[in-house]
Design a protein around this motif. Structure first.
Motif: not given
Length: 291
Positions: A104-107, A111-115, A117-130
Protein backbone atom coordinates in the motif's frame (compact mmCIF):
# COMPACT_ATOMS: atom_id res chain seq x y z
CA UNK A 1 -19.66 -5.84 -11.82
CA UNK A 2 -16.98 -7.89 -13.53
CA UNK A 3 -16.08 -6.26 -16.83
CA UNK A 4 -16.43 -8.26 -20.03
CA UNK A 5 -12.97 -6.96 -20.91
CA UNK A 6 -11.63 -9.66 -18.60
CA UNK A 7 -13.17 -12.47 -20.63
CA UNK A 8 -9.79 -13.40 -22.08
CA UNK A 9 -8.22 -13.55 -18.62
CA UNK A 10 -11.10 -15.69 -17.36
CA UNK A 11 -10.70 -18.08 -20.28
CA UNK A 12 -6.97 -18.42 -19.68
CA UNK A 13 -7.47 -19.06 -15.96
CA UNK A 14 -10.02 -21.78 -16.70
CA UNK A 15 -7.58 -23.40 -19.12
CA UNK A 16 -4.68 -23.29 -16.64
CA UNK A 17 -6.85 -24.59 -13.83
CA UNK A 18 -7.72 -27.64 -15.92
CA UNK A 19 -4.06 -28.69 -16.09
CA UNK A 20 -3.78 -32.16 -14.50
CA UNK A 21 -2.58 -32.03 -10.92
CA UNK A 22 0.42 -34.21 -11.71
CA UNK A 23 1.55 -31.98 -14.58
CA UNK A 24 3.62 -28.80 -14.46
CA UNK A 25 1.77 -25.56 -15.03
CA UNK A 26 2.56 -23.61 -18.22
CA UNK A 27 5.12 -20.81 -17.98
CA UNK A 28 2.55 -18.01 -18.01
CA UNK A 29 0.67 -19.23 -14.93
CA UNK A 30 2.36 -16.80 -12.53
CA UNK A 31 1.83 -13.78 -14.78
CA UNK A 32 -1.84 -14.69 -15.25
CA UNK A 33 -2.30 -14.94 -11.47
CA UNK A 34 -0.54 -11.59 -11.02
CA UNK A 35 -2.95 -9.95 -13.50
CA UNK A 36 -5.93 -11.31 -11.62
CA UNK A 37 -4.63 -10.20 -8.22
CA UNK A 38 -3.95 -6.71 -9.55
CA UNK A 39 -7.48 -6.51 -10.99
CA UNK A 40 -8.91 -7.57 -7.62
CA UNK A 41 -6.86 -4.94 -5.80
CA UNK A 42 -8.14 -2.24 -8.15
CA UNK A 43 -11.74 -3.36 -7.74
CA UNK A 44 -11.98 -4.14 -11.46
CA UNK A 45 -13.16 -7.68 -10.74
CA UNK A 46 -14.66 -9.26 -7.63
CA UNK A 47 -14.96 -12.78 -6.30
CA UNK A 48 -18.70 -12.26 -5.70
CA UNK A 49 -21.22 -9.93 -7.30
CA UNK A 50 -24.63 -8.50 -6.40
CA UNK A 51 -27.42 -8.58 -8.96
CA UNK A 52 -30.03 -5.83 -9.33
CA UNK A 53 -32.57 -7.92 -7.44
CA UNK A 54 -30.23 -8.11 -4.43
CA UNK A 55 -29.08 -11.69 -4.90
CA UNK A 56 -25.38 -12.46 -4.58
CA UNK A 57 -23.43 -15.06 -6.50
CA UNK A 58 -19.82 -16.18 -6.60
CA UNK A 59 -17.67 -15.52 -9.66
CA UNK A 60 -16.17 -18.98 -10.24
CA UNK A 61 -13.36 -18.01 -12.60
CA UNK A 62 -12.04 -15.46 -10.09
CA UNK A 63 -12.03 -17.98 -7.27
CA UNK A 64 -10.48 -20.53 -9.60
CA UNK A 65 -7.72 -18.04 -10.37
CA UNK A 66 -7.01 -17.47 -6.68
CA UNK A 67 -6.69 -21.22 -6.15
CA UNK A 68 -4.38 -21.31 -9.16
CA UNK A 69 -2.19 -18.78 -7.36
CA UNK A 70 -1.68 -21.20 -4.48
CA UNK A 71 -0.90 -24.02 -6.87
CA UNK A 72 1.60 -21.95 -8.85
CA UNK A 73 3.30 -20.57 -5.75
CA UNK A 74 6.24 -21.87 -3.80
CA UNK A 75 6.86 -21.19 -0.12
CA UNK A 76 9.54 -18.55 0.42
CA UNK A 77 10.76 -16.51 3.39
CA UNK A 78 9.25 -13.03 3.56
CA UNK A 79 10.69 -10.51 3.36
CA UNK A 80 13.61 -11.79 1.27
CA UNK A 81 16.75 -10.08 0.02
CA UNK A 82 14.61 -7.91 -2.24
CA UNK A 83 12.11 -7.04 0.47
CA UNK A 84 11.62 -3.66 2.05
CA UNK A 85 13.34 -4.74 5.27
CA UNK A 86 16.47 -5.99 3.54
CA UNK A 87 18.43 -9.22 3.78
CA UNK A 88 19.88 -8.33 7.16
CA UNK A 89 16.50 -8.88 8.79
CA UNK A 90 15.24 -12.38 9.61
CA UNK A 91 12.22 -13.63 7.73
CA UNK A 92 8.99 -12.70 9.47
CA UNK A 93 6.96 -15.51 7.92
CA UNK A 94 6.87 -18.07 5.13
CA UNK A 95 4.20 -18.13 2.43
CA UNK A 96 3.48 -18.71 -1.27
CA UNK A 97 5.50 -16.24 -3.30
CA UNK A 98 2.54 -15.60 -5.62
CA UNK A 99 0.37 -14.16 -2.82
CA UNK A 100 2.55 -11.97 -0.58
CA UNK A 101 1.30 -9.09 1.58
CA UNK A 102 -0.19 -6.29 -0.45
CA UNK A 103 1.90 -3.16 -0.94
CA UNK A 104 0.00 0.00 0.00
CA UNK A 105 0.99 3.61 -0.47
CA UNK A 106 -0.29 6.86 1.02
CA UNK A 107 -2.18 7.40 -2.21
CA UNK A 108 -4.39 4.40 -1.53
CA UNK A 109 -6.10 6.39 1.21
CA UNK A 110 -6.17 3.49 3.66
CA UNK A 111 -5.30 4.12 7.31
CA UNK A 112 -3.33 1.21 8.78
CA UNK A 113 -2.47 1.81 12.43
CA UNK A 114 0.84 0.22 13.59
CA UNK A 115 0.66 -3.09 15.40
CA UNK A 116 0.72 -6.13 13.16
CA UNK A 117 -1.95 -5.75 10.46
CA UNK A 118 -1.56 -7.87 7.32
CA UNK A 119 -3.45 -7.16 4.11
CA UNK A 120 -2.88 -9.90 1.58
CA UNK A 121 -2.26 -9.44 -2.13
CA UNK A 122 -5.43 -9.72 -4.20
CA UNK A 123 -7.70 -7.96 -1.70
CA UNK A 124 -9.52 -4.71 -2.39
CA UNK A 125 -9.36 -2.13 0.39
CA UNK A 126 -11.10 1.11 -0.55
CA UNK A 127 -10.04 4.64 0.34
CA UNK A 128 -11.21 5.63 3.80
CA UNK A 129 -10.90 2.17 5.31
CA UNK A 130 -9.37 2.14 8.80
CA UNK A 131 -7.52 -0.93 10.08
CA UNK A 132 -6.86 -1.07 13.83
CA UNK A 133 -4.16 -3.60 14.78
CA UNK A 134 -4.00 -6.47 14.42
CA UNK A 135 -6.16 -7.10 11.35
CA UNK A 136 -5.92 -9.80 8.69
CA UNK A 137 -7.61 -9.26 5.31
CA UNK A 138 -7.29 -12.30 3.08
CA UNK A 139 -6.97 -12.71 -0.69
CA UNK A 140 -10.10 -12.05 -2.72
CA UNK A 141 -11.77 -10.00 0.02
CA UNK A 142 -13.46 -6.70 -0.85
CA UNK A 143 -13.72 -3.96 1.81
CA UNK A 144 -15.76 -0.89 0.91
CA UNK A 145 -15.04 2.79 1.50
CA UNK A 146 -15.28 4.18 5.01
CA UNK A 147 -15.33 0.79 6.73
CA UNK A 148 -13.69 0.32 10.13
CA UNK A 149 -11.94 -3.01 10.72
CA UNK A 150 -11.21 -3.09 14.42
CA UNK A 151 -8.58 -4.94 16.45
CA UNK A 152 -8.21 -8.72 16.20
CA UNK A 153 -10.66 -8.84 13.28
CA UNK A 154 -10.48 -11.27 10.37
CA UNK A 155 -11.87 -10.67 6.90
CA UNK A 156 -11.71 -14.10 5.28
CA UNK A 157 -10.88 -15.02 1.71
CA UNK A 158 -13.39 -13.60 -0.81
CA UNK A 159 -15.60 -12.05 1.91
CA UNK A 160 -17.47 -8.98 0.70
CA UNK A 161 -17.72 -6.06 3.11
CA UNK A 162 -19.76 -3.04 2.08
CA UNK A 163 -19.23 0.67 2.69
CA UNK A 164 -19.32 2.31 6.14
CA UNK A 165 -19.41 -1.06 7.90
CA UNK A 166 -18.04 -1.39 11.44
CA UNK A 167 -16.38 -4.71 12.17
CA UNK A 168 -15.80 -4.46 15.91
CA UNK A 169 -12.93 -5.90 17.91
CA UNK A 170 -12.57 -9.66 17.69
CA UNK A 171 -14.98 -10.10 14.77
CA UNK A 172 -14.42 -13.14 12.57
CA UNK A 173 -15.74 -13.00 9.00
CA UNK A 174 -15.27 -16.45 7.50
CA UNK A 175 -13.75 -17.08 4.10
CA UNK A 176 -15.04 -19.35 1.35
CA UNK A 177 -12.68 -20.38 -1.45
CA UNK A 178 -14.04 -23.83 -2.14
CA UNK A 179 -16.28 -24.98 -3.63
CA UNK A 180 -15.82 -22.27 -6.24
CA UNK A 181 -19.57 -21.82 -6.76
CA UNK A 182 -20.18 -21.16 -3.05
CA UNK A 183 -21.04 -17.55 -2.22
CA UNK A 184 -18.74 -16.10 0.46
CA UNK A 185 -19.85 -14.19 3.53
CA UNK A 186 -21.51 -10.89 2.63
CA UNK A 187 -21.79 -7.90 4.98
CA UNK A 188 -23.67 -5.15 3.15
CA UNK A 189 -23.20 -1.40 3.55
CA UNK A 190 -23.87 0.42 6.83
CA UNK A 191 -24.05 -2.81 8.85
CA UNK A 192 -22.51 -3.05 12.30
CA UNK A 193 -20.99 -6.29 13.59
CA UNK A 194 -20.48 -6.28 17.35
CA UNK A 195 -17.40 -7.43 19.21
CA UNK A 196 -16.48 -11.12 19.23
CA UNK A 197 -19.17 -11.95 16.68
CA UNK A 198 -18.66 -14.55 13.96
CA UNK A 199 -20.27 -14.76 10.51
CA UNK A 200 -19.50 -17.91 8.54
CA UNK A 201 -20.46 -20.26 5.69
CA UNK A 202 -21.78 -17.80 3.15
CA UNK A 203 -24.19 -15.96 5.47
CA UNK A 204 -25.54 -12.68 4.11
CA UNK A 205 -26.04 -9.73 6.46
CA UNK A 206 -28.13 -7.14 4.67
CA UNK A 207 -27.57 -3.38 4.77
CA UNK A 208 -27.97 -1.48 8.06
CA UNK A 209 -28.33 -4.65 10.09
CA UNK A 210 -26.78 -4.69 13.56
CA UNK A 211 -25.27 -7.81 15.10
CA UNK A 212 -24.87 -7.48 18.85
CA UNK A 213 -21.70 -8.56 20.61
CA UNK A 214 -21.21 -12.30 20.62
CA UNK A 215 -23.67 -13.21 17.85
CA UNK A 216 -22.57 -16.26 15.83
CA UNK A 217 -24.16 -17.00 12.45
CA UNK A 218 -23.55 -20.16 10.42
CA UNK A 219 -25.40 -22.04 7.74
CA UNK A 220 -26.96 -24.24 10.39
CA UNK A 221 -28.05 -21.37 12.67
CA UNK A 222 -31.79 -20.60 12.89
CA UNK A 223 -32.52 -16.94 13.63
CA UNK A 224 -35.79 -16.11 15.41
CA UNK A 225 -37.47 -12.83 14.47
CA UNK A 226 -39.47 -11.67 17.49
CA UNK A 227 -40.84 -8.70 15.56
CA UNK A 228 -42.15 -10.47 12.45
CA UNK A 229 -42.66 -13.79 14.22
CA UNK A 230 -40.80 -15.95 11.75
CA UNK A 231 -37.63 -18.03 11.60
CA UNK A 232 -34.80 -17.47 9.13
CA UNK A 233 -32.81 -20.51 8.04
CA UNK A 234 -30.45 -21.45 5.25
CA UNK A 235 -32.22 -23.52 2.63
CA UNK A 236 -31.03 -25.79 -0.15
CA UNK A 237 -28.99 -23.59 -2.47
CA UNK A 238 -29.62 -20.47 -0.38
CA UNK A 239 -27.59 -19.13 2.55
CA UNK A 240 -28.83 -17.73 5.82
CA UNK A 241 -29.85 -14.09 5.37
CA UNK A 242 -30.27 -11.44 8.04
CA UNK A 243 -32.88 -8.88 6.88
CA UNK A 244 -32.07 -5.25 6.23
CA UNK A 245 -32.01 -3.16 9.38
CA UNK A 246 -32.49 -6.11 11.74
CA UNK A 247 -30.99 -5.85 15.22
CA UNK A 248 -29.74 -9.28 16.28
CA UNK A 249 -28.66 -10.27 19.79
CA UNK A 250 -27.52 -13.57 21.31
CA UNK A 251 -30.36 -15.66 22.69
CA UNK A 252 -31.17 -19.18 23.77
CA UNK A 253 -33.95 -21.74 23.46
CA UNK A 254 -34.69 -24.72 25.64
CA UNK A 255 -33.56 -28.17 24.53
CA UNK A 256 -36.42 -30.63 24.29
CA UNK A 257 -36.51 -33.85 26.26
CA UNK A 258 -37.08 -34.79 29.86
CA UNK A 259 -33.43 -35.09 30.78
CA UNK A 260 -32.45 -31.85 29.01
CA UNK A 261 -35.34 -30.08 30.66
CA UNK A 262 -34.40 -31.40 34.08
CA UNK A 263 -30.86 -30.15 33.54
CA UNK A 264 -32.10 -26.78 32.32
CA UNK A 265 -30.18 -27.04 29.05
CA UNK A 266 -30.51 -24.61 26.17
CA UNK A 267 -28.81 -23.94 22.82
CA UNK A 268 -27.53 -20.66 21.40
CA UNK A 269 -30.09 -18.96 19.17
CA UNK A 270 -29.73 -15.44 17.73
CA UNK A 271 -32.83 -13.29 18.13
CA UNK A 272 -34.02 -10.30 16.10
CA UNK A 273 -35.39 -8.04 18.82
CA UNK A 274 -36.13 -4.92 16.75
CA UNK A 275 -35.43 -3.15 13.48
CA UNK A 276 -33.08 -0.23 13.25
CA UNK A 277 -34.42 3.21 14.17
CA UNK A 278 -33.08 6.61 15.20
CA UNK A 279 -32.34 5.39 18.72
CA UNK A 280 -30.28 2.52 17.31
CA UNK A 281 -28.41 4.90 15.02
CA UNK A 282 -27.50 7.15 17.94
CA UNK A 283 -26.29 4.21 20.01
CA UNK A 284 -24.13 2.82 17.22
CA UNK A 285 -22.84 6.03 15.62
CA UNK A 286 -19.15 6.01 14.79
CA UNK A 287 -17.05 8.87 16.04
CA UNK A 288 -15.94 10.53 12.81
CA UNK A 289 -12.94 12.15 14.45
CA UNK A 290 -11.48 8.68 15.04
CA UNK A 291 -11.01 8.44 11.29
Amino acid sequence: MTSTSFATLAERIDTLASTPSDAALPDDAESVVARLLSALEQGEVRSAERERDGTWHAVPWVKRGILLGFRAGRVVPMPDANGAMGAAWPAGFFDKHTIPPRVLSLGDGVRVVPGGTSIRRGSYVAPGVVCMPPVFINVGAHVGAGTMVDSHALVGSCAQIGERVHLSAGVQIGGVLEPINATPVIIESDAIVGGNSGVYEGTIVRSRAVLGAGVVLTRGTPVYDLVRERVYRAESGRPLEIPEGAVVVPGARAVRGAWAGAEGLSVQTPLIVKYRDEKTDLATALEQWLR
